[in-house]
Design an enzyme around this catalytic site. Sequence first.
Site, PDB file in Angstrom:
ATOM      1  N   TYR A 264       4.561  -4.712  10.649  1.00 52.26           N
ATOM      2  CA  TYR A 264       4.266  -5.717   9.610  1.00 52.26           C
ATOM      3  C   TYR A 264       2.840  -6.209   9.797  1.00 52.26           C
ATOM      4  O   TYR A 264       2.429  -6.525  10.924  1.00 52.26           O
ATOM      5  CB  TYR A 264       5.219  -6.913   9.735  1.00 52.26           C
ATOM      6  CG  TYR A 264       6.202  -6.973   8.589  1.00 52.26           C
ATOM      7  CD1 TYR A 264       5.725  -7.042   7.286  1.00 52.26           C
ATOM      8  CD2 TYR A 264       7.569  -6.933   8.805  1.00 52.26           C
ATOM      9  CE1 TYR A 264       6.613  -7.068   6.214  1.00 52.26           C
ATOM     10  CE2 TYR A 264       8.455  -6.955   7.743  1.00 52.26           C
ATOM     11  CZ  TYR A 264       7.967  -7.022   6.441  1.00 52.26           C
ATOM     12  OH  TYR A 264       8.831  -7.043   5.402  1.00 52.26           O
TER      13      TYR A 264
ATOM     14  N   GLU B 258       1.145  -8.520   7.290  1.00 49.62           N
ATOM     15  CA  GLU B 258       0.813  -9.397   6.154  1.00 49.62           C
ATOM     16  C   GLU B 258      -0.508 -10.104   6.401  1.00 49.62           C
ATOM     17  O   GLU B 258      -0.753 -10.637   7.495  1.00 49.62           O
ATOM     18  CB  GLU B 258       1.930 -10.416   5.940  1.00 49.62           C
ATOM     19  CG  GLU B 258       3.100  -9.814   5.191  1.00 49.62           C
ATOM     20  CD  GLU B 258       4.359 -10.639   5.307  1.00 49.62           C
ATOM     21  OE1 GLU B 258       4.657 -11.108   6.420  1.00 49.62           O
ATOM     22  OE2 GLU B 258       5.039 -10.794   4.288  1.00 49.62           O
TER      23      GLU B 258
ATOM     24  N   LYS C 102      -3.451  11.304  -6.871  1.00 54.96           N
ATOM     25  CA  LYS C 102      -3.658  12.266  -7.965  1.00 54.96           C
ATOM     26  C   LYS C 102      -4.802  13.201  -7.555  1.00 54.96           C
ATOM     27  O   LYS C 102      -4.646  13.955  -6.603  1.00 54.96           O
ATOM     28  CB  LYS C 102      -3.924  11.513  -9.273  1.00 54.96           C
ATOM     29  CG  LYS C 102      -2.726  10.669  -9.722  1.00 54.96           C
ATOM     30  CD  LYS C 102      -2.933  10.037 -11.066  1.00 54.96           C
ATOM     31  CE  LYS C 102      -1.718   9.280 -11.559  1.00 54.96           C
ATOM     32  NZ  LYS C 102      -1.663   7.876 -11.099  1.00 54.96           N
TER      33      LYS C 102
ATOM     34  N   THR D 233      -5.249   5.110  -8.170  1.00 55.46           N
ATOM     35  CA  THR D 233      -4.201   5.575  -7.264  1.00 55.46           C
ATOM     36  C   THR D 233      -4.863   6.553  -6.298  1.00 55.46           C
ATOM     37  O   THR D 233      -5.975   7.027  -6.536  1.00 55.46           O
ATOM     38  CB  THR D 233      -3.068   6.301  -8.020  1.00 55.46           C
ATOM     39  OG1 THR D 233      -3.656   7.243  -8.909  1.00 55.46           O
ATOM     40  CG2 THR D 233      -2.205   5.333  -8.788  1.00 55.46           C
TER      41      THR D 233
ATOM     42  N   ASP E 291      -9.875   2.029 -14.688  1.00 56.88           N
ATOM     43  CA  ASP E 291      -8.734   2.588 -13.957  1.00 56.88           C
ATOM     44  C   ASP E 291      -9.014   4.091 -13.835  1.00 56.88           C
ATOM     45  O   ASP E 291      -8.793   4.860 -14.761  1.00 56.88           O
ATOM     46  CB  ASP E 291      -7.450   2.318 -14.751  1.00 56.88           C
ATOM     47  CG  ASP E 291      -6.219   2.931 -14.103  1.00 56.88           C
ATOM     48  OD1 ASP E 291      -6.383   3.726 -13.144  1.00 56.88           O
ATOM     49  OD2 ASP E 291      -5.097   2.641 -14.553  1.00 56.88           O
TER      50      ASP E 291
ATOM     51  N   ARG F 225       0.820   8.471  -1.742  1.00 58.44           N
ATOM     52  CA  ARG F 225       0.998   7.435  -2.759  1.00 58.44           C
ATOM     53  C   ARG F 225       0.428   6.107  -2.297  1.00 58.44           C
ATOM     54  O   ARG F 225       0.656   5.686  -1.166  1.00 58.44           O
ATOM     55  CB  ARG F 225       2.489   7.272  -3.083  1.00 58.44           C
ATOM     56  CG  ARG F 225       2.868   8.224  -4.146  1.00 58.44           C
ATOM     57  CD  ARG F 225       4.289   8.521  -4.312  1.00 58.44           C
ATOM     58  NE  ARG F 225       4.265   9.831  -4.892  1.00 58.44           N
ATOM     59  CZ  ARG F 225       3.986  10.077  -6.180  1.00 58.44           C
ATOM     60  NH1 ARG F 225       3.795   9.099  -7.036  1.00 58.44           N
ATOM     61  NH2 ARG F 225       3.915  11.308  -6.616  1.00 58.44           N
TER      62      ARG F 225
HETATM   63  N1  DSN Z   1       2.608   8.644 -14.010  1.00 60.67           N
HETATM   64  C1  DSN Z   1       1.183   8.753 -14.073  1.00 60.67           C
HETATM   65  C2  DSN Z   1       0.753   9.948 -14.855  1.00 60.67           C
HETATM   66  O1  DSN Z   1       1.453  10.938 -14.795  1.00 60.67           O
HETATM   67  O2  DSN Z   1      -0.262   9.928 -15.528  1.00 60.67           O
HETATM   68  C3  DSN Z   1       0.566   7.518 -14.572  1.00 60.67           C
HETATM   69  O3  DSN Z   1       1.073   6.429 -13.903  1.00 60.67           O
END
Ligand code: DSN
Length: 395
Positions: free
Chosen positions: A46, A48, A228, A225, A199, A234
């Site tokens: 933890y 925090e 990707k 994120t 974003d 993640r």
């Molecule tokens: N789920 C993602 C995508 O496939 O673009 C976006 O959050």
Amino acid sequence: MKDKQIEKLIKAEEQRQKKVINLIPSENYVSKDVLLAIGSIFDNKYAEGYPRARYYGGQTNTDKLEELCQERALKLFKLPKGPPGGWAVNVQPLSGSPANLAVYVALAPVGSKIMGLPLSSGGHLTHGQKVSFTGKVWTQVPIVLDPKTELVDYKKMKEDAAREKPAVIVVGFTAYPRVVDFRKCREAADACGAYLMVDMSHFAGLVAGGAYPSPFEYADVVTSTTHKTLRGPRGALIFSKRDERGIDKKIDRAIFPGLQGGPHMGQIAGIAVALKEDASPAFKKYAKQVVKNARALAAELAKLGWRIISGGTDSHLVLMDTWMGGKGISGKEAEALLEKNGIICNKNTIPGETRSPFDPSGIRLGTPAETTRGRKEKDFISIARRIDKILRGKK
Ligand code: DSN
């Protein structure tokens, strides 16, 4: 593994992933080192709070880890730390949606407006869509696409922003194949005094690899994120400009204690590993190949008679009209047919969509995952031909 049921599922998923051609633009394959880091004993801790200001003891290693992850994130995007004039990064968001929510919590008063691209035009749920919490607390002012070019209408964006005065303008989309003109988005934000939030979840890896324009010259806040095109585990990052407005402090407070509890330190270890991998010359080559492959895929599909939204792509994704005004097949049918033949993609709405989001007019295809596996332009030309045959019922 003692738990045989779960072990069996992991093995089955491994086999599935190995067997299919994965064209989901938001997925990728992480390295063994990333998997080792996220499965490490950091998960037990933890933490925090933030480095040197935590609510629990025993933070010798977590503080070092979080600071290293921050350093690597700033270095990857060539950002000076400051202040003033530098950037801060919060590496604790659990994923993209909580990261975006945290930015609005920090910067947009409850009940104010957020300007974003509607989901049906290629935006994201968290860009103020009504079904998302972000569309319930804030009101979306829609960014509009030019119906002819299927590109953002920047002139209208600026006019609408000046009239509607959103607190935040969010750009950077999930089903938009072209580059975003961040300078024009900045002009729209300046026309109404809004914060400009980018974003870059979908194209962050391309920015890191020099294959897509960087938003940092124009944005106040950049979210991403990490799983990707960045090819990490993640999680998410929030970069914020450090100046007298104190955006970075507001965002830190919005994440913790505002919205989250303990950060997932195992994920942060994995993110740090990925960010170092992303800084390598090999990753630059990868990012450029991702775009070359998407262009080859789009060009071949167009040659075979399919309508490609906006006429092509500048990024990692291709949006394809499979319905073609009733002459083709629906996106849902296309997704299912392709999956039956070992190609995984997702059905997707297209600009000016006339059908239901559950059975829309198109599919979204992407090259990041298969480029990680070493596929090049010629492979994507073959994939395009296979897709064509399958969708025309010739296979
Ligand atoms: N789920 C993602 C995508 O496939 O673009 C976006 O959050």
